[in-house]
Design a protein around this motif. Structure first.
Motif, PDB file in Angstrom:
ATOM      1  N   GLU A 241     103.546 -50.438  50.892  1.00  0.00           N
ATOM      2  CA  GLU A 241     102.249 -51.124  50.898  1.00  0.00           C
ATOM      3  C   GLU A 241     101.705 -51.201  49.480  1.00  0.00           C
ATOM      4  OE1 GLU A 241      97.904 -50.808  53.170  1.00  0.00           O
ATOM      5  OE2 GLU A 241      99.296 -49.134  53.212  1.00  0.00           O
ATOM      6  N   ARG A 242     101.232 -52.381  49.126  1.00  0.00           N
ATOM      7  CA  ARG A 242     100.641 -52.585  47.801  1.00  0.00           C
ATOM      8  C   ARG A 242      99.174 -52.198  47.814  1.00  0.00           C
ATOM      9  NH1 ARG A 242     104.336 -53.317  43.623  1.00  0.00           N
ATOM     10  NH2 ARG A 242     106.040 -54.659  44.338  1.00  0.00           N
ATOM     11  N   ALA A 243      98.764 -51.482  46.776  1.00  0.00           N
ATOM     12  CA  ALA A 243      97.384 -50.996  46.711  1.00  0.00           C
ATOM     13  C   ALA A 243      96.457 -51.966  45.999  1.00  0.00           C
ATOM     14  CB  ALA A 243      97.337 -49.643  46.001  1.00  0.00           C
ATOM     15  N   ASN A 244      97.011 -52.872  45.214  1.00  0.00           N
ATOM     16  CA  ASN A 244      96.181 -53.743  44.378  1.00  0.00           C
ATOM     17  C   ASN A 244      96.434 -55.215  44.712  1.00  0.00           C
ATOM     18  OD1 ASN A 244      95.234 -51.600  42.197  1.00  0.00           O
ATOM     19  ND2 ASN A 244      97.443 -51.305  42.484  1.00  0.00           N
ATOM     20  N   SER A 245      95.446 -55.844  45.306  1.00  0.00           N
ATOM     21  CA  SER A 245      95.538 -57.285  45.545  1.00  0.00           C
ATOM     22  C   SER A 245      94.760 -58.049  44.486  1.00  0.00           C
ATOM     23  CB  SER A 245      95.012 -57.631  46.938  1.00  0.00           C
ATOM     24  OG  SER A 245      93.660 -57.194  47.081  1.00  0.00           O
ATOM     25  N   THR A 246      93.754 -57.388  43.893  1.00  0.00           N
ATOM     26  CA  THR A 246      92.990 -57.986  42.794  1.00  0.00           C
ATOM     27  C   THR A 246      92.833 -56.962  41.676  1.00  0.00           C
ATOM     28  OG1 THR A 246      90.869 -57.295  43.761  1.00  0.00           O
ATOM     29  CG2 THR A 246      91.688 -59.502  44.349  1.00  0.00           C
ATOM     30  N   LEU A 247      92.689 -57.456  40.460  1.00  0.00           N
ATOM     31  CA  LEU A 247      92.475 -56.592  39.299  1.00  0.00           C
ATOM     32  C   LEU A 247      91.459 -57.242  38.371  1.00  0.00           C
ATOM     33  CD1 LEU A 247      96.137 -55.483  38.463  1.00  0.00           C
ATOM     34  CD2 LEU A 247      94.320 -54.015  39.328  1.00  0.00           C
ATOM     35  N   VAL A 248      90.827 -56.416  37.562  1.00  0.00           N
ATOM     36  CA  VAL A 248      89.851 -56.890  36.582  1.00  0.00           C
ATOM     37  C   VAL A 248      90.388 -56.613  35.188  1.00  0.00           C
ATOM     38  CG1 VAL A 248      87.519 -56.561  35.659  1.00  0.00           C
ATOM     39  CG2 VAL A 248      87.910 -56.560  38.123  1.00  0.00           C
ATOM     40  N   GLY A 249      90.212 -57.572  34.287  1.00  0.00           N
ATOM     41  CA  GLY A 249      90.685 -57.356  32.925  1.00  0.00           C
ATOM     42  C   GLY A 249      90.202 -58.424  31.973  1.00  0.00           C
ATOM     43  N   ARG A 250      90.697 -58.329  30.771  1.00  0.00           N
ATOM     44  CA  ARG A 250      90.297 -59.246  29.703  1.00  0.00           C
ATOM     45  C   ARG A 250      91.351 -60.331  29.540  1.00  0.00           C
ATOM     46  NH1 ARG A 250      89.292 -57.015  23.581  1.00  0.00           N
ATOM     47  NH2 ARG A 250      88.683 -58.970  22.550  1.00  0.00           N
ATOM     48  N   LEU A 251      90.906 -61.569  29.498  1.00  0.00           N
ATOM     49  CA  LEU A 251      91.804 -62.715  29.408  1.00  0.00           C
ATOM     50  C   LEU A 251      92.167 -63.017  27.959  1.00  0.00           C
ATOM     51  CD1 LEU A 251      93.239 -65.118  30.824  1.00  0.00           C
ATOM     52  CD2 LEU A 251      91.099 -66.404  30.560  1.00  0.00           C
ATOM     53  N   PHE A 252      93.470 -63.164  27.717  1.00  0.00           N
ATOM     54  CA  PHE A 252      93.981 -63.554  26.398  1.00  0.00           C
ATOM     55  C   PHE A 252      94.773 -64.849  26.534  1.00  0.00           C
ATOM     56  CE2 PHE A 252      93.272 -59.027  26.042  1.00  0.00           C
ATOM     57  CZ  PHE A 252      92.807 -58.855  24.745  1.00  0.00           C
ATOM     58  N   ASN A 253      94.841 -65.600  25.443  1.00  0.00           N
ATOM     59  CA  ASN A 253      95.642 -66.828  25.425  1.00  0.00           C
ATOM     60  C   ASN A 253      96.334 -66.919  24.072  1.00  0.00           C
ATOM     61  OD1 ASN A 253      96.664 -69.505  25.551  1.00  0.00           O
ATOM     62  ND2 ASN A 253      95.030 -70.057  26.988  1.00  0.00           N
ATOM     63  N   ASP A 254      97.620 -66.566  24.052  1.00  0.00           N
ATOM     64  CA  ASP A 254      98.402 -66.574  22.814  1.00  0.00           C
ATOM     65  C   ASP A 254      99.365 -67.750  22.816  1.00  0.00           C
ATOM     66  OD1 ASP A 254      97.101 -64.286  22.141  1.00  0.00           O
ATOM     67  OD2 ASP A 254      98.758 -62.935  22.640  1.00  0.00           O
ATOM     68  N   ASP A 255      99.084 -68.733  21.954  1.00  0.00           N
ATOM     69  CA  ASP A 255      99.956 -69.908  21.822  1.00  0.00           C
ATOM     70  C   ASP A 255     100.211 -70.589  23.162  1.00  0.00           C
ATOM     71  OD1 ASP A 255     100.190 -69.428  19.072  1.00  0.00           O
ATOM     72  OD2 ASP A 255     101.857 -68.041  19.393  1.00  0.00           O
ATOM     73  N   GLY A 256      99.154 -70.723  23.950  1.00  0.00           N
ATOM     74  CA  GLY A 256      99.282 -71.423  25.226  1.00  0.00           C
ATOM     75  C   GLY A 256      99.751 -70.556  26.381  1.00  0.00           C
ATOM     76  N   ILE A 257     100.075 -69.309  26.114  1.00  0.00           N
ATOM     77  CA  ILE A 257     100.501 -68.391  27.178  1.00  0.00           C
ATOM     78  C   ILE A 257      99.321 -67.491  27.531  1.00  0.00           C
ATOM     79  CG2 ILE A 257     102.080 -66.541  27.818  1.00  0.00           C
ATOM     80  CD1 ILE A 257     104.075 -67.712  25.813  1.00  0.00           C
ATOM     81  N   ALA A 258      98.820 -67.647  28.740  1.00  0.00           N
ATOM     82  CA  ALA A 258      97.648 -66.895  29.185  1.00  0.00           C
ATOM     83  C   ALA A 258      98.073 -65.651  29.964  1.00  0.00           C
ATOM     84  CB  ALA A 258      96.747 -67.769  30.049  1.00  0.00           C
ATOM     85  N   TYR A 259      97.385 -64.557  29.712  1.00  0.00           N
ATOM     86  CA  TYR A 259      97.650 -63.321  30.453  1.00  0.00           C
ATOM     87  C   TYR A 259      96.392 -62.465  30.443  1.00  0.00           C
ATOM     88  CZ  TYR A 259      98.282 -61.369  25.745  1.00  0.00           C
ATOM     89  OH  TYR A 259      98.094 -60.994  24.430  1.00  0.00           O
ATOM     90  N   VAL A 260      96.316 -61.563  31.407  1.00  0.00           N
ATOM     91  CA  VAL A 260      95.174 -60.664  31.538  1.00  0.00           C
ATOM     92  C   VAL A 260      95.652 -59.228  31.345  1.00  0.00           C
ATOM     93  CG1 VAL A 260      93.466 -59.711  33.151  1.00  0.00           C
ATOM     94  CG2 VAL A 260      93.845 -62.183  33.044  1.00  0.00           C
ATOM     95  N   VAL A 261      94.944 -58.508  30.487  1.00  0.00           N
ATOM     96  CA  VAL A 261      95.220 -57.091  30.284  1.00  0.00           C
ATOM     97  C   VAL A 261      94.280 -56.315  31.206  1.00  0.00           C
ATOM     98  CG1 VAL A 261      95.233 -55.179  28.646  1.00  0.00           C
ATOM     99  CG2 VAL A 261      95.894 -57.479  27.888  1.00  0.00           C
TER     100      VAL A 261
END
Length: 814
Positions: A241-261
């Motif tokens: 069973e997965r414990a995390n369906s949502t997470l909170v973090g800071r959004l980054f966008n490096d050279d068009g590649i978006a990710y959240v830490v």
């Protein structure tokens, strides 16, 4: 010797080869009828097993016929007596045994087309070993119209952790010795541990193993070996069973590649965000992400932005992030708000009927100056052999019916969460700050505990009643304390003041009884954070605890004890506040440390009791190392929890204890009120609302949510303190050591009550060894030692808001 062995092997192989030739010859020389029968059997559908002889099949054969021959046939003419004997008995048993499902009747009641129960499936797989879906179908004679149902049930059993499925699709029972089911506890440095559900040693999970799981996931692992530290290493088999369906973090966008830490430092993997899943979010914002693809060993998490919480470093963002990180419900559903609003702002006349009328009694509330919800009111007057004490508690149970939207939401939250400057209430404000809050000069429904306390501080008798009351004054701790310490009545009305004096006199007796029974007293410092108008920290100061706090505390403890005893007599299931005895291992560790200081904790020949701790506290009070010893005493004890079985309260030295006095903000108190009402109204035991099993589940849930609230509050406070220290980099402060670990010292600033780390590399040059027994870092070359409560001078060297870290440098020792 070697020649003899080789000769023996050749002899055996020769005999086998000769036997095969004879069998083939026999097959070829068989009479025409038998050969014809053999051909006919090859064309028929196979009902035999895999081990049937198939050597006589011709090379050129139709694929379907060849497959049929490989499966074999019971009617094959080539199956002589010897080959029949060699047929797999296990396979024959699987296909032919009579299936007896122990839960067949229950399944037939639930479903029109019942399938194999979980019990039958689990027993079959345990008996036969690893089984694929098709082999399960064969073993249990599953009909074609039942296959989908059995397949879904197998998947559900994998989901629920009863089975594990390997890469080849085979099912294995989880309770096999080599498989361990548990929860993943992740570390900020990338590794983690699997904590077994059944107890026992944790499994160490390397960073590689942690790639496919997240903190809190329920997983199945196997023991892969032992690492260089002697820890059992685990290998993740599957995620139940997965414990995390949502997470909170800071959004980054490096050279068009978006990710959240992720802001949760226990989750070290970033979340990849496809371009079409960004929504209205922009780089450097704090966002909430829904995980659309969970991580695997080869792939990163993928998610989509579902909410923009705010800008990074915006005022109040620390609390918002703590709320989202810990999954604390902060918005009430419309049905809950509507139900709360429907009660109105005042108590209805019909609700007052049949209750004890205490509106003329001078009950008062005594709380903090910034309190908004008032659970309790008190009154005290002298009696023949002591005092009569009345504790009136808001009757929340009258408004929150079992199973109502308010009840469901209250249980889900289980507690109010108190952040610096903000409260997330358990119940809507229409109740918590309105109709259920004991505000002055308005009628309120309440549950009353009437107690008679003798001059020795013992409760001689008590009773509980449903009542209606009216608070005669809203007093603060400061007002009461100043009035008792001064010559006049202070800010307290003259008609109320005598009752405050009665309360204080009774408290002195209760306090004496508290000391006599051996209640543990710890001298700890709590802080209060003051904010500016723009939600920035203005100052951090210690909270003061005066006699007024102690008076109310003793009144509440007395009422809680009476509630626990009252319910225990009825033997109805309820939640008790339990503080269990320390473990033998913890006691031994503490005694080992104390022996080096010529101190002792109780007698090793008997069971430890709370008075042993109280006596030790009294002995060390004047010592310079008092705080260090007290810290270790605290760490040796367990955390109090909610349980359906009463085991007493070790810290308070009580045999019975429950939480009765705060139903506005704690769900366990609401359960206690319901139990009391059931007894007061003389309802039948058979009509009681909860079973023992259900009460035990509720206790675990409430304890878990209490811990969640504490962790969220602690995270928010530390984030706020990190922000507070940003403009203090380079400043020097006095501090004391609050923790010693292998990699350095945790220290707290004496002025600001902010904690940070002095890394071992920032200590004077030496080779330091950590001594876990004395909680010290000892320099082997120069003999420099650092221990708990050492006074030092530090400089703030770095503050990292993203990692929630404050680093100090050592300037000097005092």
């Amino acid at each position: 010797m070697l020649k003899k062995i080789k000769k023996k092997i050749k002899s055996i192989l020769g005999k086998k080869s000769k036997k095969k030739v004879e069998e083939n010859a026999t097959s070829k020389n068989a009479p025409p009828r038998k050969r014809a029968a053999k051909k006919k059997a090859a064309k028929q559908p196979s009902t035999g097993n895999k081990n049937t002889n198939k050597k006589s099949a011709p090379k050129k054969t139709d694929p379907k016929k060849r497959a049929s021959k490989k499966r074999g046939s019971k009617n094959s003419a080539s199956d002589n007596g010897a080959s029949k004997k060699r047929a797999s008995k296990k396979t024959f048993f699987k296909h032919s045994r009579k299936v007896n499902d122990p839960e067949a009747k229950q399944e037939a009641k639930k479903y029109d087309n019942p399938v194999a129960s979980r019990t039958l499936l689990l027993d079959t797989i345990k008996e036969e070993g690893m089984m694929t879906q098709s082999s399960v179908f064969k073993a249990l004679n599953v009909r074609e119209d039942q296959e989908e149902g059995v397949s879904r049930r197998l998947s559900a059993m994998v989901r629920d952790g009863q089975l594990v499925q390997n890469r080849r699709g085979g099912y294995l029972p989880v309770d096999e010795k080599h498989l361990i089911k548990g929860h993943v506890i992740a570390h900020a440095d990338g590794f983690g541990f699997l904590v077994p559900d059944e107890g026992g040693d944790d499994l160490f999970l390397s960073a590689k193993q942690m790639r496919g799981v997240l903190h809190g996931d329920h997983a199945v692992a196997t023991v892969a070996g032992v690492d260089r530290r002697g820890r059992l290493e685990g290998s993740i088999i599957s995620v139940v069973e997965r414990a995390n369906s949502t997470l909170v973090g800071r959004l980054f966008n490096d050279d068009g590649i978006a990710y959240v830490v992720p802001d949760n430092k226990r989750i070290t993997q970033n979340i990849m965000i496809p371009a079409d899943m960004l929504g209205d979010a922009s780089s450097d914002q704090i966002v909430k992400v829904e995980i659309t693809s969970q991580p695997t060993r080869r792939k990163q998490m993928v998610g989509k932005v579902i909410d923009v919480i705010g800008e990074h470093m915006a005022p109040g963002m620390e609390i918002e992030m703590a709320i989202h990180n810990h999954g604390i419900p902060y918005e009430f559903p419309d049905a809950v708000t509507a139900q709360a609003n429907n009660f109105g702002a005042s108590v209805k006349d019909k609700d007052k009927e049949g209750r004890l009328d205490l509106r003329d009694l001078s009950l008062v509330t005594i709380d903090g100056a910034d309190a908004r919800d008032f659970d309790d009111a008190v009154y005290c007057e002298p009696s023949k052999n002591g005092w009569k004490l009345i504790v009136a508690i808001a009757d929340v149970a009258h408004y929150v019916d079992i199973g109502s939207p308010l009840d469901v939401e209250g249980y889900e939250r289980a507690t109010s969460v108190y952040f610096p400057g903000r409260v997330i209430p358990m119940l809507p404000e229409a109740l918590s700050n309105g109709l259920c809050s004991i505000n002055p000069d308005v009628d309120r429904l309440c549950m009353v505990c009437e107690m008679f306390v003798n001059k020795q501080g013992e409760i001689e008798s008590y009773d509980f009643k449903e009542a209606v009351m009216r608070s005669h004054a809203r007093l603060t701790y400061t007002q009461v304390s100043e009035a008792l310490e001064g010559e006049g009545t202070g800010e307290i009305a003259s008609d109320i003041y005598p009752h405050i004096v009665n309360l204080n006199d009774m408290y002195q007796a209760l306090d004496g009884a508290r000391t006599a029974r051996g209640t543990i007293e710890f001298d700890t410092t709590e802080t209060v954070i003051n904010f500016t108008d723009d939600k920035r920290i203005e100052s951090i100061r210690p909270s003061t605890r005066n006699d007024a706090h102690k008076i109310i505390e003793e009144c509440m403890i007395s009422a809680n004890v009476c509630a626990a005893k009252f319910i225990a007599k009825s033997k109805n299931p309820c939640l008790y506040r339990v503080h269990e005895d320390p473990t033998d291992e913890k006691i031994q560790d503490l005694r080992g440390f104390l022996s080096d200081l010529d101190l002792k904790l109780g007698e090793p020949s008997r069971k430890i009791v709370s008075s042993d701790y109280a006596e030790l506290s009294a002995v060390i009070k004047e010592r310079e190392d008092f705080h260090m010893i007290q810290t270790l005493m605290l760490r040796s004890m367990k955390q109090a929890v909610y349980m359906s079985e009463n085991s007493g309260h070790f810290g308070l030295a009580l045999t019975h204890y429950a939480h009765f006095t705060s139903p506005i903000r704690r769900y366990p108190d609401l359960l206690v009120h319901r139990a009391l009402k059931h007894i007061v109204r003389k309802r039948a035991k058979s009509d009681y609302m909860y079973s023992a099993e259900r009460m035990a589940q509720m206790g675990e849930h409430c304890s878990d949510n209490e811990r969640r609230a504490n962790e969220a509050t602690r995270d928010a406070e530390f984030a706020l303190k990190c922000e507070y220290m940003l403009d203090k980099i380079g400043n020097s402060y006095d501090a004391k050591v609050t923790g010693v670990v292998q990699f350095g010292l945790f220290v707290e600033l004496s002025e600001h009550f902010v904690e940070g780390l002095i890394h071992i590399t920032n200590l004077p040059k030496d080779y330091y060894v950590f001594d876990p027994k004395t909680h010290q870092l000892v320099g082997e070359n120069r003999g420099i030692t650092f221990g708990l409560n050492d006074k030092i001078r530090i400089k703030v060297s770095r503050v990292n808001m993203d990692e929630r870290k404050i680093d100090f440098e050592l300037i000097s020792e005092h």
